[in-house]
Design an enzyme around this catalytic site. Structure first.
Site, PDB file in Angstrom:
ATOM      1  N   HIS A   1      -5.726  -7.158  13.366  1.00 27.92           N
ATOM      2  CA  HIS A   1      -4.510  -6.342  13.343  1.00 27.92           C
ATOM      3  C   HIS A   1      -4.189  -5.915  14.773  1.00 27.92           C
ATOM      4  O   HIS A   1      -5.094  -5.558  15.526  1.00 27.92           O
ATOM      5  CB  HIS A   1      -4.770  -5.117  12.453  1.00 27.92           C
ATOM      6  CG  HIS A   1      -3.552  -4.360  12.054  1.00 27.92           C
ATOM      7  ND1 HIS A   1      -2.417  -4.964  11.550  1.00 27.92           N
ATOM      8  CD2 HIS A   1      -3.279  -3.024  12.055  1.00 27.92           C
ATOM      9  CE1 HIS A   1      -1.509  -4.034  11.276  1.00 27.92           C
ATOM     10  NE2 HIS A   1      -2.013  -2.856  11.573  1.00 27.92           N
TER      11      HIS A   1
ATOM     12  N   LYS B   1       0.845  -1.198   0.000  1.00 25.91           N
ATOM     13  CA  LYS B   1       0.000   0.000   0.000  1.00 25.91           C
ATOM     14  C   LYS B   1       0.880   1.248   0.000  1.00 25.91           C
ATOM     15  O   LYS B   1       2.099   1.156   0.261  1.00 25.91           O
ATOM     16  CB  LYS B   1      -0.924  -0.017   1.212  1.00 25.91           C
ATOM     17  CG  LYS B   1      -0.205   0.012   2.550  1.00 25.91           C
ATOM     18  CD  LYS B   1      -1.155  -0.277   3.697  1.00 25.91           C
ATOM     19  CE  LYS B   1      -0.384  -0.433   4.998  1.00 25.91           C
ATOM     20  NZ  LYS B   1      -0.803   0.404   6.068  1.00 25.91           N
TER      21      LYS B   1
ATOM     22  N   ARG C   1       1.503 -10.732   7.406  1.00 23.67           N
ATOM     23  CA  ARG C   1       1.429  -9.564   6.520  1.00 23.67           C
ATOM     24  C   ARG C   1       2.556  -8.602   6.889  1.00 23.67           C
ATOM     25  O   ARG C   1       2.469  -7.928   7.914  1.00 23.67           O
ATOM     26  CB  ARG C   1       0.088  -8.832   6.705  1.00 23.67           C
ATOM     27  CG  ARG C   1      -1.145  -9.676   6.514  1.00 23.67           C
ATOM     28  CD  ARG C   1      -2.408  -8.811   6.589  1.00 23.67           C
ATOM     29  NE  ARG C   1      -2.527  -8.010   7.783  1.00 23.67           N
ATOM     30  CZ  ARG C   1      -3.162  -8.380   8.893  1.00 23.67           C
ATOM     31  NH1 ARG C   1      -3.771  -9.540   8.962  1.00 23.67           N
ATOM     32  NH2 ARG C   1      -3.213  -7.566   9.927  1.00 23.67           N
TER      33      ARG C   1
ATOM     34  N   TYR D   1      15.017  30.755   5.802  1.00 20.23           N
ATOM     35  CA  TYR D   1      13.885  31.525   6.327  1.00 20.23           C
ATOM     36  C   TYR D   1      13.932  31.644   7.849  1.00 20.23           C
ATOM     37  O   TYR D   1      14.159  30.659   8.555  1.00 20.23           O
ATOM     38  CB  TYR D   1      12.565  30.827   5.977  1.00 20.23           C
ATOM     39  CG  TYR D   1      12.162  30.905   4.528  1.00 20.23           C
ATOM     40  CD1 TYR D   1      12.205  32.101   3.811  1.00 20.23           C
ATOM     41  CD2 TYR D   1      11.698  29.771   3.874  1.00 20.23           C
ATOM     42  CE1 TYR D   1      11.821  32.149   2.481  1.00 20.23           C
ATOM     43  CE2 TYR D   1      11.298  29.808   2.551  1.00 20.23           C
ATOM     44  CZ  TYR D   1      11.365  31.008   1.857  1.00 20.23           C
ATOM     45  OH  TYR D   1      10.976  31.047   0.544  1.00 20.23           O
TER      46      TYR D   1
ATOM     47  N   CYS E   1      12.988  24.438   3.577  1.00 21.44           N
ATOM     48  CA  CYS E   1      12.055  25.174   2.714  1.00 21.44           C
ATOM     49  C   CYS E   1      11.291  24.173   1.844  1.00 21.44           C
ATOM     50  O   CYS E   1      11.476  22.968   1.951  1.00 21.44           O
ATOM     51  CB  CYS E   1      12.809  26.148   1.830  1.00 21.44           C
ATOM     52  SG  CYS E   1      13.989  27.172   2.728  1.00 21.44           S
ATOM     53  N   MET E   2      10.437  24.675   0.979  1.00 20.06           N
ATOM     54  CA  MET E   2       9.628  23.778   0.148  1.00 20.06           C
ATOM     55  C   MET E   2      10.498  22.912  -0.762  1.00 20.06           C
ATOM     56  O   MET E   2      10.231  21.721  -0.947  1.00 20.06           O
ATOM     57  CB  MET E   2       8.645  24.590  -0.704  1.00 20.06           C
ATOM     58  CG  MET E   2       7.655  23.724  -1.450  1.00 20.06           C
ATOM     59  SD  MET E   2       6.563  24.662  -2.531  1.00 20.06           S
ATOM     60  CE  MET E   2       5.588  25.582  -1.367  1.00 20.06           C
ATOM     61  N   ASP E   3      11.571  23.508  -1.293  1.00 20.39           N
ATOM     62  CA  ASP E   3      12.348  22.813  -2.327  1.00 20.39           C
ATOM     63  C   ASP E   3      13.809  22.625  -1.963  1.00 20.39           C
ATOM     64  O   ASP E   3      14.576  22.123  -2.785  1.00 20.39           O
ATOM     65  CB  ASP E   3      12.324  23.640  -3.626  1.00 20.39           C
ATOM     66  CG  ASP E   3      10.964  24.217  -3.911  1.00 20.39           C
ATOM     67  OD1 ASP E   3      10.035  23.423  -4.077  1.00 20.39           O
ATOM     68  OD2 ASP E   3      10.822  25.459  -3.914  1.00 20.39           O
TER      69      ASP E   3
ATOM     70  N   ARG F   1     -10.092   0.150  15.533  1.00 17.86           N
ATOM     71  CA  ARG F   1      -9.946   0.954  14.310  1.00 17.86           C
ATOM     72  C   ARG F   1     -10.816   0.249  13.285  1.00 17.86           C
ATOM     73  O   ARG F   1     -12.036   0.238  13.433  1.00 17.86           O
ATOM     74  CB  ARG F   1      -8.456   1.005  13.941  1.00 17.86           C
ATOM     75  CG  ARG F   1      -8.114   2.023  12.878  1.00 17.86           C
ATOM     76  CD  ARG F   1      -6.645   1.998  12.509  1.00 17.86           C
ATOM     77  NE  ARG F   1      -6.257   0.780  11.818  1.00 17.86           N
ATOM     78  CZ  ARG F   1      -5.054   0.554  11.288  1.00 17.86           C
ATOM     79  NH1 ARG F   1      -4.099   1.477  11.367  1.00 17.86           N
ATOM     80  NH2 ARG F   1      -4.780  -0.572  10.668  1.00 17.86           N
TER      81      ARG F   1
END
Ligand code: PLP
Length: 385
Positions: free
Chosen positions: A165, A35, A221, A264, A311-313, A133
């Site tokens: 589980h 998954k 699993r 930043y 930062c983002m990148d 769950r």
């Protein structure tokens, strides 16, 4: 040319880990869990590598994921265990995908779709043994197994499995483990009394596979351990190899004076004249912003710490007076056996107060996966480096 920044995935490591885990579980059949894009490693390549290591089942959360495996030509038994209302149950039945049933209402939906298609659906009934769950509550279990037996007798579906589980398998000795196991045994007895004779009873994830021989039943699993990551903090599993290396070349370096605020918010300040190295991976790529001033990075032969805000990148590493140059590789996490000094996904998780699952599954879609190893027939399109 390999991409500038990429997640290198060693398919042989996945295959070897699967083999090792099967041996560890004394040959109990293994469901490789793929998954979430194979825990970030690439679902189809991971599935093929797991199959090469002896996984005879594959598990996904969603039908969409299992359909993706079928579309790639993978014909192993597949189980999809999260099936909310509105999911393409009919497509799953038609593709021979086993469905996890956590809700009595779903059983009727599956039966309806099976009748419409003239097929026999394959289901695994999930009993909630205490995780609270997914899974059918124990109070609703007797009625569920009766109804499933009725539908099985009518030829509409086959109960292939009964499963559950654990909540705390990653904390060996936790009292919930024994109590969940005994509820599971009771649930199996009730299924038996209702006339069900499932082929596979399964409750173990990676942590249980490693520590609870009494919980193996007919199938285990395993997800995280097959990717070479230890699910139990502080527990040592010899022989597992991390399959993913997240690395990037240095985009640029520059000298800056003492007292320079970095990135930043100037959350890092240089304490001497120094060299800063810029790494073009950021939170959009799965380097959490919380790794600001914390994330470990192997660069120039030494483990260092991210300097300032992620930062983002991109982020910055202070390399002092070391001779680090643009184009050199920085390793965020990987196999220390291959990159001595490198941090692991477990190290990142510890620093960030999370689990390694989150570290590998969050590597962003912008980061190309580059594959090494793998059987030629199972090799994905990206050329190995
Ligand atoms: C129902 C179920 N089974 C098995 C697994 C695999 O767990 P692990 O990756 O810890 O082996 C998961 C993962 O979360 C799961 O949700």
């Amino acid at each position: 040319m390999p991409h500038f920044a990429h997640a290198r995935v060693d398919l042989d490591a996945i295959t070897d880990n699967a083999r090792l885990l099967r041996e560890h579980a004394d040959g109990t059949p293994l469901m490789g869990v793929v998954k979430a894009d194979g825990y970030g490693h690439g679902m189809v390549p991971a599935a093929r590598a797991l199959a090469a290591g002896g996984a005879s089942w594959l598990g996904t959360a969603l039908i969409k994921e299992a359909l993706g495996l079928r579309a790639a030509g993978i014909d192993l038994p597949l189980l999809a265990w999260i099936v909310p209302p509105g999911e393409p149950v009919g497509s799953a039945i038609a593709a021979g995908i086993d469905l996890g049933v956590s809700d009595p209402a779903l059983l009727e939906v599956i039966a309806g779709e099976a009748r419409r298609l003239g097929r026999t659906a394959r289901v695994h009934l999930k009993t909630d043994t205490g995780l609270n769950r997914g899974g059918v509550a124990f109070s609703a279990w007797p009625a569920l197994v009766e109804e499933a037996a009725r539908l099985q007798d009518a030829g509409v579906l086959r109960v292939i499995g009964v499963f559950s589980h654990f909540a705390c398998a990653d904390e060996p000795g936790h009292p919930s483990i024994g109590s969940q196991l005994s509820v599971f045994h009771e649930a199996l007895e009730l299924a038996d009394k209702a006339g069900l004779d499932p082929e596979v009873r399964h409750i173990s994830n990676s942590a249980a596979l490693l520590t609870l021989p009494e919980a193996r039943f007919d199938l285990v699993r395993a997800g995280i351990a097959t990717y070479g990551i230890n699910p139990i903090p502080g527990y040592s599993v010899s022989g597992l190899r991390p399959a993913m290396t997240l690395r990037s070349r240095v985009a640029l370096t520059k000298r800056v004076p003492e007292g320079s605020g970095v990135s930043y918010g100037h959350r890092y300040r240089t304490d001497r004249e120094t060299t800063l190295a810029l790494i073009p991976l950021g939170y959009a790529d799965g380097v959490p912003r919380a790794a600001t001033n914390k994330g470990p990075v192997l660069l120039g032969g030494r483990r260092r710490t991210i300097a300032g805000t992620v930062c983002m990148d991109q982020f910055v590493v202070d390399v002092g007076d070391d001779a680090v140059e643009a184009g050199e590789y920085a390793v965020l996490f990987g196999d220390p056996g291959e990159y001595p000094g490198a941090a692991t996904a477990e190290d990142w998780a510890e620093v960030l107060d999370t689990i390694p699952y989150e570290i590998v599954t969050r590597v962003g879609v912008r980061v190309p996966r580059e594959y090494v190893g793998g059987a030629p027939a199972g090799r994905p399109e990206t050329p190995p480096m």
